[in-house]
Design a protein around this motif. Structure first.
Motif, PDB file in Angstrom:
ATOM      1  N   GLU A  19       0.861  -1.178   0.000  1.00 22.76           N
ATOM      2  CA  GLU A  19       0.000   0.000   0.000  1.00 22.76           C
ATOM      3  C   GLU A  19       0.901   1.233   0.000  1.00 22.76           C
ATOM      4  O   GLU A  19       2.108   1.124   0.221  1.00 22.76           O
ATOM      5  CB  GLU A  19      -0.916   0.024   1.234  1.00 22.76           C
ATOM      6  CG  GLU A  19      -0.156   0.110   2.553  1.00 22.76           C
ATOM      7  CD  GLU A  19      -1.085   0.187   3.751  1.00 22.76           C
ATOM      8  OE1 GLU A  19      -2.287   0.420   3.558  1.00 22.76           O
ATOM      9  OE2 GLU A  19      -0.594   0.040   4.893  1.00 22.76           O
ATOM     10  N   GLU A  33      -5.560   5.259  -4.661  1.00 22.78           N
ATOM     11  CA  GLU A  33      -5.849   3.929  -4.143  1.00 22.78           C
ATOM     12  C   GLU A  33      -4.883   2.892  -4.711  1.00 22.78           C
ATOM     13  O   GLU A  33      -4.508   2.956  -5.880  1.00 22.78           O
ATOM     14  CB  GLU A  33      -7.281   3.535  -4.506  1.00 22.78           C
ATOM     15  CG  GLU A  33      -7.730   2.204  -3.910  1.00 22.78           C
ATOM     16  CD  GLU A  33      -9.180   1.902  -4.241  1.00 22.78           C
ATOM     17  OE1 GLU A  33      -9.622   0.767  -3.947  1.00 22.78           O
ATOM     18  OE2 GLU A  33      -9.868   2.789  -4.788  1.00 22.78           O
ATOM     19  N   THR A  34      -4.495   1.950  -3.880  1.00 22.63           N
ATOM     20  CA  THR A  34      -3.662   0.842  -4.324  1.00 22.63           C
ATOM     21  C   THR A  34      -4.414  -0.463  -4.137  1.00 22.63           C
ATOM     22  O   THR A  34      -5.339  -0.553  -3.326  1.00 22.63           O
ATOM     23  CB  THR A  34      -2.333   0.784  -3.552  1.00 22.63           C
ATOM     24  OG1 THR A  34      -2.611   0.716  -2.144  1.00 22.63           O
ATOM     25  CG2 THR A  34      -1.466   2.006  -3.842  1.00 22.63           C
ATOM     26  N   ASP A  35      -3.988  -1.479  -4.873  1.00 23.20           N
ATOM     27  CA  ASP A  35      -4.638  -2.786  -4.828  1.00 23.20           C
ATOM     28  C   ASP A  35      -3.564  -3.847  -4.647  1.00 23.20           C
ATOM     29  O   ASP A  35      -2.817  -4.158  -5.575  1.00 23.20           O
ATOM     30  CB  ASP A  35      -5.412  -3.020  -6.127  1.00 23.20           C
ATOM     31  CG  ASP A  35      -6.307  -4.258  -6.069  1.00 23.20           C
ATOM     32  OD1 ASP A  35      -5.928  -5.232  -5.396  1.00 23.20           O
ATOM     33  OD2 ASP A  35      -7.369  -4.253  -6.717  1.00 23.20           O
ATOM     34  N   ALA A  37      -3.781  -7.001  -4.354  1.00 21.51           N
ATOM     35  CA  ALA A  37      -3.978  -8.188  -5.183  1.00 21.51           C
ATOM     36  C   ALA A  37      -3.405  -7.978  -6.586  1.00 21.51           C
ATOM     37  O   ALA A  37      -2.798  -8.891  -7.157  1.00 21.51           O
ATOM     38  CB  ALA A  37      -5.463  -8.529  -5.270  1.00 21.51           C
ATOM     39  N   VAL A  38      -3.590  -6.784  -7.131  1.00 22.84           N
ATOM     40  CA  VAL A  38      -3.001  -6.468  -8.442  1.00 22.84           C
ATOM     41  C   VAL A  38      -1.478  -6.458  -8.339  1.00 22.84           C
ATOM     42  O   VAL A  38      -0.773  -6.971  -9.213  1.00 22.84           O
ATOM     43  CB  VAL A  38      -3.526  -5.118  -8.965  1.00 22.84           C
ATOM     44  CG1 VAL A  38      -2.784  -4.711 -10.243  1.00 22.84           C
ATOM     45  CG2 VAL A  38      -5.022  -5.199  -9.233  1.00 22.84           C
ATOM     46  N   GLU A 255       1.206  -1.089 -10.838  1.00 22.40           N
ATOM     47  CA  GLU A 255       0.687  -0.967  -9.472  1.00 22.40           C
ATOM     48  C   GLU A 255       1.833  -0.711  -8.498  1.00 22.40           C
ATOM     49  O   GLU A 255       1.735   0.143  -7.605  1.00 22.40           O
ATOM     50  CB  GLU A 255      -0.080  -2.225  -9.071  1.00 22.40           C
ATOM     51  CG  GLU A 255      -0.906  -2.074  -7.813  1.00 22.40           C
ATOM     52  CD  GLU A 255      -2.068  -1.094  -7.965  1.00 22.40           C
ATOM     53  OE1 GLU A 255      -2.549  -0.589  -6.927  1.00 22.40           O
ATOM     54  OE2 GLU A 255      -2.486  -0.824  -9.109  1.00 22.40           O
TER      55      GLU A 255
END
Length: 272
Positions: A19, A33-35, A37-38, A255
């Protein structure tokens, strides 16, 4: 010339807890926003490429609260089997240094606890018998002297002047580390005029990469002497690589770029 891949040994850290919870470089923005899972899927694609090329990949366990641990290259510098620990500048990352040093100690390596501030292979790149060492944002010049004394190798100081290229491995990549024919690629404007002169003298055949390519961290690449992992948007750099006989392989790390790192940041080379 004919390019040849050589087996490599890498250490990586799965971005389980990835994150952007703080801002310590121009790429980081806590409002975006961060992901995780990606990030994990992109990291796995990078790892799978290494495995497909026959390289050895080992893993350090991620630690909750240390989201930047995925950028394994910053965790240490490993030369001739000797581990020079990282000593991070920013408090948010300081626990990473001991975590990586412990992994190497537990694996049987001789480790040296750094006295000087440095961010591992993010700023220390081995080219043949020489270590190119960045300074200006994260690593102190005194760490270059410490590493030279420890390793017995020549360490060449390079001054970074653009905060978007805060680590050496964001502005310069080692394409061929063979002492007989070393080759690098770099973005000249990331360096001070004096450091540009040093690079031009030492590496007259180097690939000069444009700002438009470097802006996507196109130079945060990983080469095994033939295959080169590059950012997908660095298409011009990929063409330059083909012209020199390399095989560029785009791997999406967008990402992970939100934290200021690409393929090389995620890859710490273990040189025994």
């Amino acid at each position: 010339m004919t390019r040849t891949a050589t087996p490599r040994h890498y250490l990586m850290c799965r971005p389980t807890y990835f994150e952007v919870s703080y801002e310590i470089n121009p790429w980081m923005d806590t409002a975006i926003e961060t992901d995780a899972a990606v990030a994990v899927r992109q990291w796995e694609a990078l790892r799978d490429a290494y495995l497909a090329w026959g390289h050895t990949v080992e893993y350090i366990d991620p630690i909750p609260g240390l989201p930047d641990m995925v950028y394994a290259a910053n965790g240490a510098t490993v030369v001739d089997g000797l581990v020079y620990s990282a000593k991070f500048r920013h408090p948010e990352r300081q626990p990473e240094g001991p975590a990586y040093q412990k992994w190497f100690a537990d694996a049987g390596f001789v480790t040296h606890t750094a006295e000087q501030v440095n961010e591992g292979e993010g700023d220390m790149l081995v080219v043949g018998d020489v270590i190119l060492a960045g300074t200006g944002f994260r690593t102190d010049r005194a760490a270059h002297r410490e590493l030279a004394e420890l390793s017995g190798r020549e360490v060449v100081t390079l001054e970074l002047v653009n905060p978007h290229f805060y680590h050496l491995d964001t502005a310069l990549t080692v394409l061929d580390a063979d002492p007989a024919h070393p080759l690098i690629a770099y973005h000249p404007e990331a360096f001070s005029p004096a450091s540009q002169a040093v690079l031009a003298e030492r590496y007259p055949d180097a690939i000069h990469v444009a700002a438009s390519e470097a802006a996507h961290l196109g130079l945060n690449a990983v080469s095994d002497g033939l295959h080169v992992v590059v950012a997908p948007r660095a298409t011009g750099f990929a063409e330059q690589l083909r012209e020199r006989g390399f095989e560029p392989h785009p791997v999406d790390t967008t990402e992970l770029l939100k934290g200021g790192g690409g393929a090389k940041c995620c890859t710490l080379e273990i040189r025994r």
